[in-house]
Design a protein around this motif. Structure first.
Motif, PDB file in Angstrom:
ATOM      1  N   ILE A 195       0.865  -1.182   0.000  1.00 35.16           N
ATOM      2  CA  ILE A 195       0.000   0.000   0.000  1.00 35.16           C
ATOM      3  C   ILE A 195       0.897   1.225   0.000  1.00 35.16           C
ATOM      4  O   ILE A 195       1.836   1.311   0.800  1.00 35.16           O
ATOM      5  CB  ILE A 195      -0.931   0.034   1.225  1.00 35.16           C
ATOM      6  CG1 ILE A 195      -1.869  -1.172   1.227  1.00 35.16           C
ATOM      7  CG2 ILE A 195      -1.741   1.338   1.252  1.00 35.16           C
ATOM      8  CD1 ILE A 195      -2.741  -1.262   2.465  1.00 35.16           C
ATOM      9  N   ALA A 196       0.620   2.163  -0.888  1.00 33.93           N
ATOM     10  CA  ALA A 196       1.351   3.426  -0.922  1.00 33.93           C
ATOM     11  C   ALA A 196       0.502   4.526  -0.311  1.00 33.93           C
ATOM     12  O   ALA A 196      -0.733   4.499  -0.388  1.00 33.93           O
ATOM     13  CB  ALA A 196       1.739   3.789  -2.352  1.00 33.93           C
ATOM     14  N   SER A 197       1.182   5.494   0.296  1.00 31.58           N
ATOM     15  CA  SER A 197       0.497   6.623   0.933  1.00 31.58           C
ATOM     16  C   SER A 197       1.245   7.908   0.612  1.00 31.58           C
ATOM     17  O   SER A 197       2.473   7.959   0.714  1.00 31.58           O
ATOM     18  CB  SER A 197       0.449   6.416   2.451  1.00 31.58           C
ATOM     19  OG  SER A 197       0.069   7.600   3.114  1.00 31.58           O
ATOM     20  N   ILE A 198       0.496   8.929   0.209  1.00 31.98           N
ATOM     21  CA  ILE A 198       1.036  10.284   0.079  1.00 31.98           C
ATOM     22  C   ILE A 198       0.139  11.195   0.892  1.00 31.98           C
ATOM     23  O   ILE A 198      -1.084  11.174   0.727  1.00 31.98           O
ATOM     24  CB  ILE A 198       1.096  10.762  -1.379  1.00 31.98           C
ATOM     25  CG1 ILE A 198       1.931   9.790  -2.232  1.00 31.98           C
ATOM     26  CG2 ILE A 198       1.689  12.167  -1.460  1.00 31.98           C
ATOM     27  CD1 ILE A 198       2.008  10.184  -3.700  1.00 31.98           C
ATOM     28  N   LEU A 199       0.730  11.985   1.767  1.00 33.31           N
ATOM     29  CA  LEU A 199      -0.065  12.812   2.676  1.00 33.31           C
ATOM     30  C   LEU A 199       0.641  14.135   2.920  1.00 33.31           C
ATOM     31  O   LEU A 199       1.865  14.184   3.050  1.00 33.31           O
ATOM     32  CB  LEU A 199      -0.293  12.075   3.991  1.00 33.31           C
ATOM     33  CG  LEU A 199      -1.113  12.798   5.062  1.00 33.31           C
ATOM     34  CD1 LEU A 199      -2.043  11.822   5.787  1.00 33.31           C
ATOM     35  CD2 LEU A 199      -0.200  13.503   6.070  1.00 33.31           C
ATOM     36  N   VAL A 200      -0.156  15.193   3.012  1.00 31.13           N
ATOM     37  CA  VAL A 200       0.381  16.523   3.280  1.00 31.13           C
ATOM     38  C   VAL A 200      -0.499  17.217   4.310  1.00 31.13           C
ATOM     39  O   VAL A 200      -1.715  16.971   4.386  1.00 31.13           O
ATOM     40  CB  VAL A 200       0.459  17.356   1.981  1.00 31.13           C
ATOM     41  CG1 VAL A 200      -0.924  17.663   1.434  1.00 31.13           C
ATOM     42  CG2 VAL A 200       1.256  18.632   2.186  1.00 31.13           C
ATOM     43  N   ARG A 201       0.126  18.058   5.104  1.00 29.40           N
ATOM     44  CA  ARG A 201      -0.622  18.896   6.057  1.00 29.40           C
ATOM     45  C   ARG A 201      -0.250  20.342   5.809  1.00 29.40           C
ATOM     46  O   ARG A 201       0.928  20.696   5.712  1.00 29.40           O
ATOM     47  CB  ARG A 201      -0.269  18.540   7.495  1.00 29.40           C
ATOM     48  CG  ARG A 201      -0.959  19.466   8.500  1.00 29.40           C
ATOM     49  CD  ARG A 201      -0.278  19.518   9.849  1.00 29.40           C
ATOM     50  NE  ARG A 201      -0.849  20.580  10.667  1.00 29.40           N
ATOM     51  CZ  ARG A 201      -0.262  21.103  11.734  1.00 29.40           C
ATOM     52  NH1 ARG A 201       0.922  20.662  12.131  1.00 29.40           N
ATOM     53  NH2 ARG A 201      -0.851  22.082  12.414  1.00 29.40           N
ATOM     54  N   ARG A 202      -1.289  21.189   5.720  1.00 28.68           N
ATOM     55  CA  ARG A 202      -1.074  22.641   5.664  1.00 28.68           C
ATOM     56  C   ARG A 202      -2.018  23.281   6.671  1.00 28.68           C
ATOM     57  O   ARG A 202      -3.218  23.388   6.427  1.00 28.68           O
ATOM     58  CB  ARG A 202      -1.340  23.191   4.260  1.00 28.68           C
ATOM     59  CG  ARG A 202      -1.004  24.696   4.136  1.00 28.68           C
ATOM     60  CD  ARG A 202      -1.223  25.217   2.740  1.00 28.68           C
ATOM     61  NE  ARG A 202      -2.644  25.275   2.409  1.00 28.68           N
ATOM     62  CZ  ARG A 202      -3.107  25.622   1.211  1.00 28.68           C
ATOM     63  NH1 ARG A 202      -2.260  25.903   0.224  1.00 28.68           N
ATOM     64  NH2 ARG A 202      -4.405  25.666   0.985  1.00 28.68           N
ATOM     65  N   GLY A 203      -1.480  23.665   7.814  1.00 29.99           N
ATOM     66  CA  GLY A 203      -2.311  24.208   8.879  1.00 29.99           C
ATOM     67  C   GLY A 203      -3.301  23.162   9.355  1.00 29.99           C
ATOM     68  O   GLY A 203      -2.921  22.071   9.785  1.00 29.99           O
ATOM     69  N   ALA A 204      -4.580  23.480   9.248  1.00 27.59           N
ATOM     70  CA  ALA A 204      -5.617  22.551   9.694  1.00 27.59           C
ATOM     71  C   ALA A 204      -5.987  21.532   8.615  1.00 27.59           C
ATOM     72  O   ALA A 204      -6.696  20.571   8.891  1.00 27.59           O
ATOM     73  CB  ALA A 204      -6.870  23.325  10.101  1.00 27.59           C
ATOM     74  N   LEU A 205      -5.486  21.725   7.406  1.00 28.66           N
ATOM     75  CA  LEU A 205      -5.889  20.902   6.271  1.00 28.66           C
ATOM     76  C   LEU A 205      -4.997  19.677   6.108  1.00 28.66           C
ATOM     77  O   LEU A 205      -3.770  19.776   6.128  1.00 28.66           O
ATOM     78  CB  LEU A 205      -5.832  21.728   4.989  1.00 28.66           C
ATOM     79  CG  LEU A 205      -6.146  21.004   3.674  1.00 28.66           C
ATOM     80  CD1 LEU A 205      -7.593  20.544   3.649  1.00 28.66           C
ATOM     81  CD2 LEU A 205      -5.828  21.912   2.490  1.00 28.66           C
TER      82      LEU A 205
END
Length: 218
Positions: free
Chosen positions: A175-185
């Motif tokens: 399983i591959a995962s790409i994740l980003v956080r920008r502030g609350a998002l």
């Protein structure tokens, strides 16, 4: 012979529902237009890629349960007969959660949320799978974490010869995962391909840049 694990009994149906594999009941409806999916509450849109299976079987599109959070939307594109799955999600975190995350190092937060998003989809996994690849990359929303997990007996497809398949017939997959956080998002993509596990990172990398946030502040 490779099968989907099933057919579903009433008990199995409950289990699948807990996995988030079946749609939640909701008034709002998603839309698909000119190859783009738009989530029911207009939180995000994403370009629908072509499935990679050799037969060209199209995706089934299934909005997933938002776990009671109006600021959280997910969708799953899947071709069950070939073990192809793509999950795209976006979430605006509550202020208390943002405050708690801000106390930790940025990459620590990305690692933690990557794991939470995976386990939030694959509730059937007893423990976090082995991490076989991790790196960080730039995106339009900031630095993103890219991971590939090796999942022991984690396939949706099963192999059985001349008998009804059981969960023991599942095989190892990725399983591959790409994740980003920008502030609350939070924005993430998960991909699984039981027919071609080596393709999972490419699947996620193809889809992730096309995710557009439509209502990040709602």
């Amino acid at each position: 012979m490779i099968h989907l694990l099933g057919p579903l009994s009433a008990r199995a149906l409950i289990s699948v529902t807990l996995l988030g594999l079946l749609p939640a009941c909701a008034i709002a409806q998603h839309s698909i237009r000119e190859g783009e999916y738009r989530s029911p509450n207009h939180k995000f849109s994403v370009a629908i890629p072509k499935p990679s299976n050799w037969a060209g079987v199209p995706w089934i599109v299934t909005p997933l349960d938002n776990l009671g959070d109006a600021q959280y939307e997910r969708v799953m594109f899947h071709v069950g007969d070939f073990g192809e799955y793509l999950v795209v999600g976006a979430r605006t975190m509550p202020a208390a959660s943002v405050s708690a995350m801000d106390k930790d190092a940025h990459r620590t937060v990305l690692r933690n949320i990557s794991e939470a998003s995976l386990m939030g989809w694959r509730h059937d996994l007893a423990a976090l799978p082995e991490i076989v690849e991790e790196h960080f990359t730039d995106s339009v929303y900031g630095e993103a974490i890219v991971r590939v997990y090796r999942v022991t007996k984690g396939s949706f497809l099963v192999g059985a010869q001349g008998r009804r398949p059981t969960p023991d017939d599942r095989f190892d997959t990725s399983i591959a995962s790409i994740l980003v956080r920008r502030g609350a998002l939070i924005v993430f993509v998960l991909s699984q391909n039981d027919s071609s596990p080596g393709k999972v990172k490419g699947m996620a990398e193809q889809v992730f840049p096309s995710v557009k946030i439509l209502s990040a502040q709602r």
